[in-house]
Scaffold this motif. Sequence first.
Motif, PDB file in Angstrom:
ATOM      1  N   GLU A   1       4.129 -12.335  14.128  1.00  0.00           N
ATOM      2  CA  GLU A   1       4.073 -12.051  12.707  1.00  0.00           C
ATOM      3  C   GLU A   1       4.805 -10.769  12.364  1.00  0.00           C
ATOM      4  OE1 GLU A   1       0.307 -12.120  10.607  1.00  0.00           O
ATOM      5  OE2 GLU A   1      -0.305 -13.709  12.000  1.00  0.00           O
ATOM      6  N   PRO A   2       5.657 -10.804  11.350  1.00  0.00           N
ATOM      7  CA  PRO A   2       6.299  -9.566  10.957  1.00  0.00           C
ATOM      8  C   PRO A   2       5.244  -8.642  10.338  1.00  0.00           C
ATOM      9  CG  PRO A   2       6.824 -11.309   9.401  1.00  0.00           C
ATOM     10  CD  PRO A   2       5.984 -11.930  10.467  1.00  0.00           C
ATOM     11  N   GLN A   3       5.063  -7.519  10.932  1.00  0.00           N
ATOM     12  CA  GLN A   3       4.044  -6.617  10.431  1.00  0.00           C
ATOM     13  C   GLN A   3       4.710  -5.388   9.840  1.00  0.00           C
ATOM     14  OE1 GLN A   3       0.935  -7.900  10.563  1.00  0.00           O
ATOM     15  NE2 GLN A   3       0.632  -6.306   9.053  1.00  0.00           N
ATOM     16  N   PHE A   4       4.340  -5.055   8.620  1.00  0.00           N
ATOM     17  CA  PHE A   4       4.931  -3.890   7.982  1.00  0.00           C
ATOM     18  C   PHE A   4       4.363  -2.631   8.621  1.00  0.00           C
ATOM     19  CE2 PHE A   4       4.858  -0.732   4.459  1.00  0.00           C
ATOM     20  CZ  PHE A   4       6.211  -0.519   4.436  1.00  0.00           C
ATOM     21  N   GLU A   5       5.265  -1.807   9.171  1.00  0.00           N
ATOM     22  CA  GLU A   5       4.812  -0.655   9.939  1.00  0.00           C
ATOM     23  C   GLU A   5       4.783   0.620   9.105  1.00  0.00           C
ATOM     24  OE1 GLU A   5       4.243  -0.474  13.430  1.00  0.00           O
ATOM     25  OE2 GLU A   5       4.249  -2.665  13.507  1.00  0.00           O
ATOM     26  N   GLY A   6       5.558   0.632   8.047  1.00  0.00           N
ATOM     27  CA  GLY A   6       5.702   1.882   7.314  1.00  0.00           C
ATOM     28  C   GLY A   6       4.493   2.238   6.485  1.00  0.00           C
ATOM     29  N   SER A   7       4.593   3.361   5.810  1.00  0.00           N
ATOM     30  CA  SER A   7       3.538   3.716   4.878  1.00  0.00           C
ATOM     31  C   SER A   7       4.193   4.398   3.691  1.00  0.00           C
ATOM     32  CB  SER A   7       2.528   4.655   5.545  1.00  0.00           C
ATOM     33  OG  SER A   7       3.106   5.912   5.759  1.00  0.00           O
ATOM     34  N   LEU A   8       3.489   4.401   2.582  1.00  0.00           N
ATOM     35  CA  LEU A   8       4.013   5.051   1.382  1.00  0.00           C
ATOM     36  C   LEU A   8       3.611   6.506   1.404  1.00  0.00           C
ATOM     37  CD1 LEU A   8       3.199   2.632  -1.571  1.00  0.00           C
ATOM     38  CD2 LEU A   8       5.441   3.200  -0.650  1.00  0.00           C
ATOM     39  N   THR A   9       4.583   7.377   1.189  1.00  0.00           N
ATOM     40  CA  THR A   9       4.250   8.786   1.080  1.00  0.00           C
ATOM     41  C   THR A   9       4.293   9.166  -0.394  1.00  0.00           C
ATOM     42  OG1 THR A   9       5.272   9.174   3.204  1.00  0.00           O
ATOM     43  CG2 THR A   9       4.874  11.100   1.846  1.00  0.00           C
ATOM     44  N   VAL A  10       3.207   9.706  -0.885  1.00  0.00           N
ATOM     45  CA  VAL A  10       3.120  10.059  -2.297  1.00  0.00           C
ATOM     46  C   VAL A  10       2.865  11.550  -2.428  1.00  0.00           C
ATOM     47  CG1 VAL A  10       1.958   9.585  -4.474  1.00  0.00           C
ATOM     48  CG2 VAL A  10       2.085   7.804  -2.740  1.00  0.00           C
ATOM     49  N   TRP A  11       3.691  12.218  -3.219  1.00  0.00           N
ATOM     50  CA  TRP A  11       3.455  13.641  -3.498  1.00  0.00           C
ATOM     51  C   TRP A  11       2.616  13.752  -4.770  1.00  0.00           C
ATOM     52  CZ3 TRP A  11       8.670  16.738  -2.876  1.00  0.00           C
ATOM     53  CH2 TRP A  11       8.991  16.805  -1.520  1.00  0.00           C
ATOM     54  N   VAL A  12       1.484  14.371  -4.647  1.00  0.00           N
ATOM     55  CA  VAL A  12       0.645  14.620  -5.816  1.00  0.00           C
ATOM     56  C   VAL A  12       0.188  16.069  -5.796  1.00  0.00           C
ATOM     57  CG1 VAL A  12      -0.373  12.410  -6.390  1.00  0.00           C
ATOM     58  CG2 VAL A  12      -1.259  13.682  -4.454  1.00  0.00           C
ATOM     59  N   ASP A  13      -0.309  16.545  -6.913  1.00  0.00           N
ATOM     60  CA  ASP A  13      -0.926  17.862  -6.899  1.00  0.00           C
ATOM     61  C   ASP A  13      -2.412  17.682  -6.647  1.00  0.00           C
ATOM     62  OD1 ASP A  13      -1.068  16.670  -9.461  1.00  0.00           O
ATOM     63  OD2 ASP A  13      -1.913  18.529 -10.201  1.00  0.00           O
ATOM     64  N   ALA A  14      -3.040  18.795  -6.320  1.00  0.00           N
ATOM     65  CA  ALA A  14      -4.413  18.731  -5.832  1.00  0.00           C
ATOM     66  C   ALA A  14      -5.357  18.058  -6.833  1.00  0.00           C
ATOM     67  CB  ALA A  14      -4.904  20.124  -5.515  1.00  0.00           C
ATOM     68  N   ASP A  15      -5.166  18.314  -8.133  1.00  0.00           N
ATOM     69  CA  ASP A  15      -6.075  17.757  -9.129  1.00  0.00           C
ATOM     70  C   ASP A  15      -6.138  16.238  -9.040  1.00  0.00           C
ATOM     71  OD1 ASP A  15      -6.778  20.126 -10.155  1.00  0.00           O
ATOM     72  OD2 ASP A  15      -5.349  20.099 -11.833  1.00  0.00           O
ATOM     73  N   ARG A  16      -4.976  15.633  -8.875  1.00  0.00           N
ATOM     74  CA  ARG A  16      -4.919  14.179  -8.943  1.00  0.00           C
ATOM     75  C   ARG A  16      -5.127  13.501  -7.600  1.00  0.00           C
ATOM     76  NH1 ARG A  16      -0.609  15.239 -13.486  1.00  0.00           N
ATOM     77  NH2 ARG A  16      -0.805  17.226 -12.444  1.00  0.00           N
ATOM     78  N   ALA A  17      -5.060  14.313  -6.539  1.00  0.00           N
ATOM     79  CA  ALA A  17      -5.158  13.714  -5.206  1.00  0.00           C
ATOM     80  C   ALA A  17      -6.475  12.977  -5.017  1.00  0.00           C
ATOM     81  CB  ALA A  17      -4.995  14.802  -4.151  1.00  0.00           C
TER      82      ALA A  17
ATOM     83  N   PHE B   1       3.081 -11.704   1.390  1.00  0.00           N
ATOM     84  CA  PHE B   1       3.243 -10.302   1.012  1.00  0.00           C
ATOM     85  C   PHE B   1       3.632  -9.441   2.209  1.00  0.00           C
ATOM     86  CE2 PHE B   1       1.902  -6.043  -0.317  1.00  0.00           C
ATOM     87  CZ  PHE B   1       2.569  -5.975  -1.527  1.00  0.00           C
ATOM     88  N   GLY B   2       3.041  -9.760   3.368  1.00  0.00           N
ATOM     89  CA  GLY B   2       3.378  -8.993   4.568  1.00  0.00           C
ATOM     90  C   GLY B   2       4.849  -9.161   4.926  1.00  0.00           C
ATOM     91  N   ASP B   3       5.376 -10.390   4.799  1.00  0.00           N
ATOM     92  CA  ASP B   3       6.803 -10.618   5.094  1.00  0.00           C
ATOM     93  C   ASP B   3       7.680  -9.897   4.091  1.00  0.00           C
ATOM     94  OD1 ASP B   3       6.193 -12.760   7.118  1.00  0.00           O
ATOM     95  OD2 ASP B   3       5.407 -13.728   5.294  1.00  0.00           O
ATOM     96  N   LEU B   4       7.219  -9.918   2.837  1.00  0.00           N
ATOM     97  CA  LEU B   4       7.993  -9.238   1.797  1.00  0.00           C
ATOM     98  C   LEU B   4       8.140  -7.752   2.138  1.00  0.00           C
ATOM     99  CD1 LEU B   4       6.497 -10.732  -1.489  1.00  0.00           C
ATOM    100  CD2 LEU B   4       8.803 -11.074  -0.588  1.00  0.00           C
ATOM    101  N   LEU B   5       7.001  -7.162   2.509  1.00  0.00           N
ATOM    102  CA  LEU B   5       7.032  -5.735   2.831  1.00  0.00           C
ATOM    103  C   LEU B   5       7.931  -5.464   4.018  1.00  0.00           C
ATOM    104  CD1 LEU B   5       3.321  -4.633   2.382  1.00  0.00           C
ATOM    105  CD2 LEU B   5       5.277  -4.143   0.916  1.00  0.00           C
ATOM    106  N   ALA B   6       7.829  -6.343   5.018  1.00  0.00           N
ATOM    107  CA  ALA B   6       8.617  -6.117   6.218  1.00  0.00           C
ATOM    108  C   ALA B   6      10.110  -6.220   5.930  1.00  0.00           C
ATOM    109  CB  ALA B   6       8.206  -7.115   7.291  1.00  0.00           C
ATOM    110  N   ASN B   7      10.478  -6.954   4.887  1.00  0.00           N
ATOM    111  CA  ASN B   7      11.901  -7.118   4.554  1.00  0.00           C
ATOM    112  C   ASN B   7      12.222  -6.546   3.181  1.00  0.00           C
ATOM    113  OD1 ASN B   7      12.680  -8.841   6.907  1.00  0.00           O
ATOM    114  ND2 ASN B   7      11.051 -10.101   6.021  1.00  0.00           N
ATOM    115  N   GLN B   8      11.467  -5.529   2.765  1.00  0.00           N
ATOM    116  CA  GLN B   8      11.560  -5.161   1.354  1.00  0.00           C
ATOM    117  C   GLN B   8      12.914  -4.630   0.936  1.00  0.00           C
ATOM    118  OE1 GLN B   8       9.017  -1.900   0.166  1.00  0.00           O
ATOM    119  NE2 GLN B   8       8.250  -1.756   2.238  1.00  0.00           N
ATOM    120  N   SER B   9      13.650  -4.018   1.847  1.00  0.00           N
ATOM    121  CA  SER B   9      14.947  -3.513   1.386  1.00  0.00           C
ATOM    122  C   SER B   9      15.880  -4.674   1.058  1.00  0.00           C
ATOM    123  CB  SER B   9      15.561  -2.578   2.433  1.00  0.00           C
ATOM    124  OG  SER B   9      15.533  -3.197   3.681  1.00  0.00           O
ATOM    125  N   ILE B  10      15.718  -5.794   1.803  1.00  0.00           N
ATOM    126  CA  ILE B  10      16.538  -6.973   1.499  1.00  0.00           C
ATOM    127  C   ILE B  10      16.075  -7.598   0.183  1.00  0.00           C
ATOM    128  CG2 ILE B  10      17.202  -9.275   2.293  1.00  0.00           C
ATOM    129  CD1 ILE B  10      16.590  -8.249   5.166  1.00  0.00           C
TER     130      ILE B  10
END
Lengths: 540, 417, 334
Positions: free
Chosen positions: B37-53, A202-211
């Motif tokens: 190890e490939p580590q996913f660095e990003g994060s998901l940004t979610v817009w919500v209104d206060a009620d649901r946050a 899953f970690g690799d998937l995320l790291a390459n998710q656009s692909i």
Amino acid sequence: MTSTTPGAQQPILAPPAAPPSRPRTAARSHAQTVRGLLIKIALLGLVDAVALFAMFVLVMRESWLIFAIAAVVTVVINVIYLRPGWLPAKYLAPGVFFLAVFQIFIVGYSGYIAFTNYGDGHNSTKEDAIESIIANSLTRVPDSPAYRVTVVEQFGTYGFLVTDPDGETLLGTPDQPLEEVDAEEDSTGKAVAVTGWTSLGFGDLLANQSIVVDLSVPLSDDPNDGALRTPDGSSAYVYTSDLVYDEAADSFTDTTGGEVYVDGGDGAFVNDAGRELQPGWKIDVGFENFQRAFTNEDIRGPLLSVTLWTFAFAILSVASTFILGLFLAIVFNAPHMRGKKIYRVIMVLPYAFPGFLSALVFLGLFNEQFGFFNQVLLGGASIPWLTDPWLAKFSILFVNLWLGFPYMFLICTGALQSIPEELSEAATVDGARPWAVFRLIKFPLLLVSVAPLLISSFAFNFNNFNLIYMLTGGGPRDVAAGVDAGATDILITLVYKVAFGEGTGRDYGLASAFAILIFLIVATVSIVSFRQTKALEELN
Amino acid sequence: MKVTSRSFTITGALAMSAIVLAGCTAPAGEPGGGSEEPQFEGSLTVWVDADRAGVLEDVAAAFEDERGVSVELVTKDFGAIRDEFITQAPTGNGPDIIVGAHDWLGKLVQNGVVAPLELGDKASEFQDVAVTAMSYEGQTYGLPYSVENIALVRNVDIAPEAPETFDDLIAAGQAAVAEGAAEYPFLVGLDPTAADPYHLYPLQASFGAPVFEITADGTYDPTTLALGNEGGEAFAVKLREWGQAGILNTNISGDIAREEFVAGKSGYFLTGPWNIPAISEGGINYAIDPIPTAGGETATPFVGVQGFYVSSESENQLAANEFLVNYIGTDEVQTALYEVGGRAPALLSAFEAAQSDADVAAFGAVGAEGVPMPNVPAMDVVWSDWGSTEVAIINGQGDPVELWRAMVESIQSKITG
Amino acid sequence: MSNPFNTEQGAQVGDRLNPLVAGSGPTDRAARAPRTVQTADGRLLPTRRRRSFPRWFADTGWRHLIGVVMLVFAAFPLLYVLSASLNPTGTLVGSNQLFRVVDFSNYVELFQRPQQPYAAWFLNSLVIGLVTAAGTVFLGALAAYAFSRLRFTGRRVGLLTLLLVQMFPQLLGVVAIFLLMSGIGEIFPQVGIGTQSGLILVYLGGALGVNTYLMYGFFNTIPVSIDEAAKLDGASHAQIFFGIVLRLVAPILAVVGLLSFIGTFSEFVIASIMLTDPQTQTLAVGLYQFVSQETSRNWAIFSAGAVLAAIPVMALFLYLQKYIIGGLTAGSVK
């Protein structure tokens, strides 16, 4: 209570009128110069440090244009403050810097939009539009099964290791349709690994998710069978697309009917029948928006009456708020009066509440049947405050008076302080009546400092979209006449209706073109009025 | 020259301090040779209104724990989300996911800012109406989480019987007024300048006049207005009649209608679940009934669906998909969202559980008959003309049928541009 | 940050400044002194009370009459807001029976919502408002001084431009600000989208504007002779500006500061783009969320929040009044 500064009552602080001795001042002045110099170096050093950092980052990003601008601005600022003289620049630079960055840019951007087709349906670049059209045209084959997949990789090539509903294991890549393969299975029977390929966790998937989300593995050699795609990296579905993009020809072909959509030059792919694919993209259109603005029938019809009302509304709003504000400022400028502090604070109340809240309250007060004005004040009368064309105009002005007088009251109260008491006292001693003192002495002096604010207030009300929109929405509207403009519509609300309420939706390009035209009107009026203030100024 | 040498000194001092300061503020250099190890660095940004946050905070934390992707919740004013999203998504700095209403969808697709969402086999676990609402031109775009609609709320003490037809309702209401048991035969919140086509729609639909023609696959055909058919004109005539009889009154705003109903001044109130807390706190003995038909056909209300959309510009499509389908689309989260907002869940299992609340069940039963509010972009154009024409008809200006025809013509010309 | 309106500092500056205005000072005080004594000194009050009613009315009584009328005019519509804030199921204008229920639960609830941290919003608004007001006063005063005291080419054009720039309809201002700030944020994350400092910077972009005019007009009434006297004494232009002129224009600085504070305090559009975390949001942004969704409007809580939000504005005005009204007046014209 009269509130004078404590110091003013201290006799110690009223030394004889002799000028202070020169040496002492000079010494103090010298000490202060050194301190001032240090402050100056520190501040300018700080500015330069920030600028240097910004330029460093800009170089790293290779944003050469912005880098050049930043460099020039930094040099100019340093020259201004290091070079002796150029006093006006020293005083103006900080404010002008913020003005240039945050205001001029906005004006420039709004101006630029007038020459584009930016708006609903033309929101981004052509690349984004093509991507969106492709993504939206991919549909899952109805009732097709879900395939369990493992995404695998080999030398930079990604593929799917698929377990089909019958339990067969298959492997495929975008260039190589699915073929049977022997694979390692987990306890649920899902193929999870195959020799020579690396399975992605899953970690690799995320790291390459656009692909991964763009991976499309054909089921067979026949493209009409569709291709597998995975939205989540663990299950895949068969998709077919009825629109195929041909990069070389820059066109979309509908595979079901064979129709071809080409870039029609208006920022959208269009077929021979004139049907456009959504979304389109943003392009420059030159003066087209201005041309449409001038030829728009919905604006031209009611233009005269709406323009007249816009001017009347803006002028009457400024006049009524100014007269009331000035009157109150004078009334409460009485030194003997007790409790004026409290009165003054109450005067500011309408200004301290959110405007839309107040507008909603007035909407209720004006209600024909249940509102306070009719039901309580007028004992059950049914006066159509907001639904009669003329009364609605009156109601709007009334609410604007309520909303606006505190501002005028504040600036008049402030400006009155600049008028020396001696002037009016001298005149009173000479036998002038209070009204004459006011009219001939105080008022002209006051006008010098507040006239530009009145002009600006005029401009604000000329475009006071929010008030009209919240209170009447431009209505009442004669529905039977088939005209969109209502009795209280001003130019900006009418423009809003035309540019945002017709055809494909919000048309920012057209709206900006209108905005520029309205700006030209307001600016002309303002410049002419400004000349008058120059005349006023020279009276003094 | 003294001045020059002083300037020179200052310049030197400045250069020094600038370099030192810049050194302090410069970012730490590239992190030295990373892990394999490939580590996913990003994060998901979610817009919500206060009620649901609040609800999302828990599920976001769970997602981060289990999936290693952090979720950044950005609280936005609900009313501003659509337009801000449309302008910000193309810059690449927009959010990955937004919460939104289903009737925004047409506009989002028109602007190319929303990505299709494959619900997979999960689609069947949601109410059909919710999935239909989240679809546009055959493609599904959002994960629905709530469904809501209006119904007839009845004050049982004044009106003991549920009316069969709207005429029955009028008769019973007027009788109650004549007896002095009520002050108004019927209440519905209207606006003095825009009436309320949304609340009046079920009555109109009972004459067989939807807004657009409904195509074979159950979606709207935004190019063919159905407003102007015979049913629509019959509805216009009835609007006039009701206006003159005082059944409909454009002076009764939503606020007034609610106050008067809570004060026990009417037997019937056409409203949605959002007013139930006030009605129940006001001590009214109420029941929730289907909307009685006025024109013979079923009076189907508009159903409003809320859900989550994924941005087409998101770099994290896969994570976003995972978060929505497998975290937001769970019984637990849908129930939690229902508990905080009072809107019936879109997920069937959660919806069934919520049936234990009689109010939710009653509104749900009415909504089962309903159709999603059209989500085509052209609706923006429809609302304004629709509303102001209804006002004119209710208030007795001009001939109702002519006004209605003029409205249809005007809407048609605006849609075609 | 030092407060430009700090009393102690003001007294000091007044100290330093006094010799320079000495020429006009005594006249000013002479005109004022008797009145001050009369109102401040309790023993003299009986004399005033004995005055006939018509005279009292002609002098101040009518002012009270107007005051009361205006009090009703200004405050009446807001009673609806107050009434709604005290009713747990309140609607804004559903009924003319005000204060049927008086219950403070809305005010209590306002501080108990973890997702809507009212207390934090309140503090944020205060800080952002005060910093912006101080910055606006400072930048505006610098520019107004230049326009008023210095003669340079482009002076009138510059003044006119300030006026016109603010008139441009900012239809797309929101889009432009977002583009600009996300660009700046890539270089300086400290002032990018989501930061309060970035928001303050955007607000300072409006520092030069109509407010500059207000100050400019006021500066013009301060006699140039004062500057010249100081210059003869060897004071630098910066000393004249910061030490002398700024003190003399205190009333208008206070007015501009107040206007800017109110403007910032109630500004919604830009703040809602810039501030994304509930903990950093301002009152205007946060409160609006209570009523922005048509089907779940909570007027009661919103009203309670709006009532409390009006307090800082009024408190600031009350505090600034002594500078606005009682500031050292220049005393004489050129």
